[in-house]
Design an enzyme around this catalytic site. Structure first.
Site, PDB file in Angstrom:
ATOM      1  N   ARG A  73       0.842  -1.199   0.000  1.00 47.78           N
ATOM      2  CA  ARG A  73       0.000   0.000   0.000  1.00 47.78           C
ATOM      3  C   ARG A  73       0.874   1.246   0.000  1.00 47.78           C
ATOM      4  O   ARG A  73       2.094   1.181   0.214  1.00 47.78           O
ATOM      5  CB  ARG A  73      -0.918   0.005   1.228  1.00 47.78           C
ATOM      6  CG  ARG A  73      -0.164   0.003   2.550  1.00 47.78           C
ATOM      7  CD  ARG A  73      -1.049   0.347   3.730  1.00 47.78           C
ATOM      8  NE  ARG A  73      -0.364   0.106   4.989  1.00 47.78           N
ATOM      9  CZ  ARG A  73       0.515   0.926   5.538  1.00 47.78           C
ATOM     10  NH1 ARG A  73       0.860   2.036   4.918  1.00 47.78           N
ATOM     11  NH2 ARG A  73       1.077   0.638   6.697  1.00 47.78           N
ATOM     12  N   ILE A  77       4.614   3.578   8.015  1.00 48.94           N
ATOM     13  CA  ILE A  77       4.399   2.544   9.013  1.00 48.94           C
ATOM     14  C   ILE A  77       3.251   2.905   9.947  1.00 48.94           C
ATOM     15  O   ILE A  77       3.027   4.074  10.275  1.00 48.94           O
ATOM     16  CB  ILE A  77       5.689   2.292   9.832  1.00 48.94           C
ATOM     17  CG1 ILE A  77       5.555   1.029  10.683  1.00 48.94           C
ATOM     18  CG2 ILE A  77       6.040   3.507  10.692  1.00 48.94           C
ATOM     19  CD1 ILE A  77       6.871   0.561  11.277  1.00 48.94           C
ATOM     20  N   TRP A  79       0.365   0.820  13.080  1.00 47.86           N
ATOM     21  CA  TRP A  79       0.070  -0.338  13.927  1.00 47.86           C
ATOM     22  C   TRP A  79      -1.393  -0.693  13.794  1.00 47.86           C
ATOM     23  O   TRP A  79      -2.249   0.190  13.643  1.00 47.86           O
ATOM     24  CB  TRP A  79       0.376   0.001  15.392  1.00 47.86           C
ATOM     25  CG  TRP A  79      -0.081  -1.053  16.370  1.00 47.86           C
ATOM     26  CD1 TRP A  79       0.583  -2.195  16.732  1.00 47.86           C
ATOM     27  CD2 TRP A  79      -1.304  -1.071  17.123  1.00 47.86           C
ATOM     28  NE1 TRP A  79      -0.157  -2.912  17.641  1.00 47.86           N
ATOM     29  CE2 TRP A  79      -1.325  -2.239  17.905  1.00 47.86           C
ATOM     30  CE3 TRP A  79      -2.393  -0.194  17.187  1.00 47.86           C
ATOM     31  CZ2 TRP A  79      -2.377  -2.563  18.744  1.00 47.86           C
ATOM     32  CZ3 TRP A  79      -3.448  -0.514  18.032  1.00 47.86           C
ATOM     33  CH2 TRP A  79      -3.427  -1.687  18.808  1.00 47.86           C
ATOM     34  N   HIS A  80      -1.700  -1.986  13.823  1.00 46.32           N
ATOM     35  CA  HIS A  80      -3.072  -2.469  13.899  1.00 46.32           C
ATOM     36  C   HIS A  80      -3.190  -3.389  15.105  1.00 46.32           C
ATOM     37  O   HIS A  80      -2.240  -4.113  15.440  1.00 46.32           O
ATOM     38  CB  HIS A  80      -3.464  -3.259  12.651  1.00 46.32           C
ATOM     39  CG  HIS A  80      -3.428  -2.457  11.391  1.00 46.32           C
ATOM     40  ND1 HIS A  80      -4.049  -1.238  11.260  1.00 46.32           N
ATOM     41  CD2 HIS A  80      -2.850  -2.706  10.188  1.00 46.32           C
ATOM     42  CE1 HIS A  80      -3.861  -0.770  10.041  1.00 46.32           C
ATOM     43  NE2 HIS A  80      -3.131  -1.641   9.371  1.00 46.32           N
ATOM     44  N   ALA A 187      -6.244   6.319  10.290  1.00 45.47           N
ATOM     45  CA  ALA A 187      -5.214   6.319   9.249  1.00 45.47           C
ATOM     46  C   ALA A 187      -5.778   5.699   7.978  1.00 45.47           C
ATOM     47  O   ALA A 187      -6.634   4.807   8.033  1.00 45.47           O
ATOM     48  CB  ALA A 187      -3.993   5.539   9.720  1.00 45.47           C
ATOM     49  N   ILE A 188      -5.290   6.180   6.841  1.00 46.51           N
ATOM     50  CA  ILE A 188      -5.723   5.670   5.541  1.00 46.51           C
ATOM     51  C   ILE A 188      -4.497   5.388   4.681  1.00 46.51           C
ATOM     52  O   ILE A 188      -3.600   6.222   4.576  1.00 46.51           O
ATOM     53  CB  ILE A 188      -6.652   6.672   4.826  1.00 46.51           C
ATOM     54  CG1 ILE A 188      -7.959   6.827   5.614  1.00 46.51           C
ATOM     55  CG2 ILE A 188      -6.941   6.236   3.389  1.00 46.51           C
ATOM     56  CD1 ILE A 188      -8.895   7.875   5.051  1.00 46.51           C
ATOM     57  N   ALA A 202      -7.967   2.489   9.164  1.00 47.05           N
ATOM     58  CA  ALA A 202      -7.962   1.946  10.523  1.00 47.05           C
ATOM     59  C   ALA A 202      -8.447   3.054  11.451  1.00 47.05           C
ATOM     60  O   ALA A 202      -7.796   4.100  11.571  1.00 47.05           O
ATOM     61  CB  ALA A 202      -6.568   1.490  10.917  1.00 47.05           C
ATOM     62  N   CYS A 218       3.042   6.760  10.740  1.00 45.15           N
ATOM     63  CA  CYS A 218       2.851   7.413   9.436  1.00 45.15           C
ATOM     64  C   CYS A 218       4.014   8.350   9.091  1.00 45.15           C
ATOM     65  O   CYS A 218       3.874   9.211   8.219  1.00 45.15           O
ATOM     66  CB  CYS A 218       1.521   8.166   9.393  1.00 45.15           C
ATOM     67  SG  CYS A 218       0.095   7.124   9.719  1.00 45.15           S
TER      68      CYS A 218
END
Length: 268
Positions: A73, A77, A79-80, A187-188, A202, A218
């Site tokens: 993508r 960077i 986090w999820h 975040a996209i 997210a 990011c």
């Protein structure tokens, strides 16, 4: 107007491993390209994982060598993990694809979702995603902050090599709200292949945002992260947010007047 179906892949104890979700994205993407399925939005939670987009710099990754999954993508960077609603809209767009318009639609759906919970959010020029805007003074002149955190002098304004991960909690992304700085709540990061979108957004509902303190989220060093629960000062659950997010994503993505990107041609 186009059809948009939602697939709830797994939440809580049934959170979906990142690689499994990525494989499913690619499967649905291929089927959507062939018009075998309608536009589809996968919704889920992940177990804790760091993922890095194509523009991630080595200096933005965890300092302790924590594993990071490199993905195809855009963006950097992030986090999820638990407490975060992740969505992967797989949508066929007219060519030439207007990527910016797609991102703006995702932002608008998430802005409306936050508004339904009483939280005002916004866009920040030059930075994708959805933000809670800060009300801090100029950090160079001192920040009147909440929670006892105060930056009398902010080295981030003077030193391009400054690393907030090495300089204490007053610089941590998870404490941006206490510093009254801009903080990202959603975040996209997307990819478009063969005219069909992948990856997505997210939305931080009620995660432990300290996970973001181990990276430069990011790639942004002068802002932080937020969550719905943290901003509202009350418990908010994925179960509450899920139908609201589906409503706004459906309203905006399915009802969008999709147009190809305007290509300006230089006269011969």
């Amino acid at each position: 107007m186009s059809e948009l179906r939602f697939v709830r892949m797994g939440f809580g104890a049934e959170a979906v491993e990142y690689q499994e979700a990525w494989d499913e994205q690619r499967r649905v993407h291929a089927a959507r390209f062939l018009d075998e399925v309608p536009d589809t939005c996968l919704l889920l939670e992940h177990p804790p994982v760091y993922t890095a987009g194509r523009r991630t710099a080595d200096s933005e990754r965890p300092l302790d060598g924590t594993p990071v999954i490199d993905v195809d993508r855009g963006g950097k960077i992030t986090w999820h993990g638990p407490g975060q609603l992740v969505g992967y809209p797989i949508q066929k767009l007219p060519r030439p694809v207007d990527v910016v318009a797609h991102v703006r639609r995702l932002e608008e759906a998430l802005i409306r979702t936050c508004a339904d919970f009483g939280l005002e959010t916004s866009r920040v020029e030059g930075r994708s995603g959805v933000w809670v805007l800060g009300d801090a003074k100029d950090p160079a002149q001192g920040t009147s902050a909440l929670g006892g955190l105060s930056l009398d002098f902010d080295p981030r304004l003077q030193d391009e090599e400054f690393d907030p991960r090495l300089n204490g909690p007053e610089y941590a992304p998870s404490n941006a709200g206490q510093r009254r700085e801009d903080r990202k709540i959603a975040a996209i990061g997307i990819r478009v292949a063969k005219g069909v979108t992948m990856h997505g957004f997210a939305l931080n509902v009620n995660p432990d945002n300290a996970w973001f303190d181990r990276i430069i989220p990011c790639g942004i060093r002068d802002a932080g992260v937020a969550s719905l629960a943290g901003e509202l000062g009350r418990d908010v659950t994925i179960d509450e947010v899920l139908p609201v997010a589906e409503k706004h994503l459906g309203d905006i993505l399915a009802n969008a007047d999709l147009k190809p990107r305007v290509v300006e041609r230089t006269p011969a």
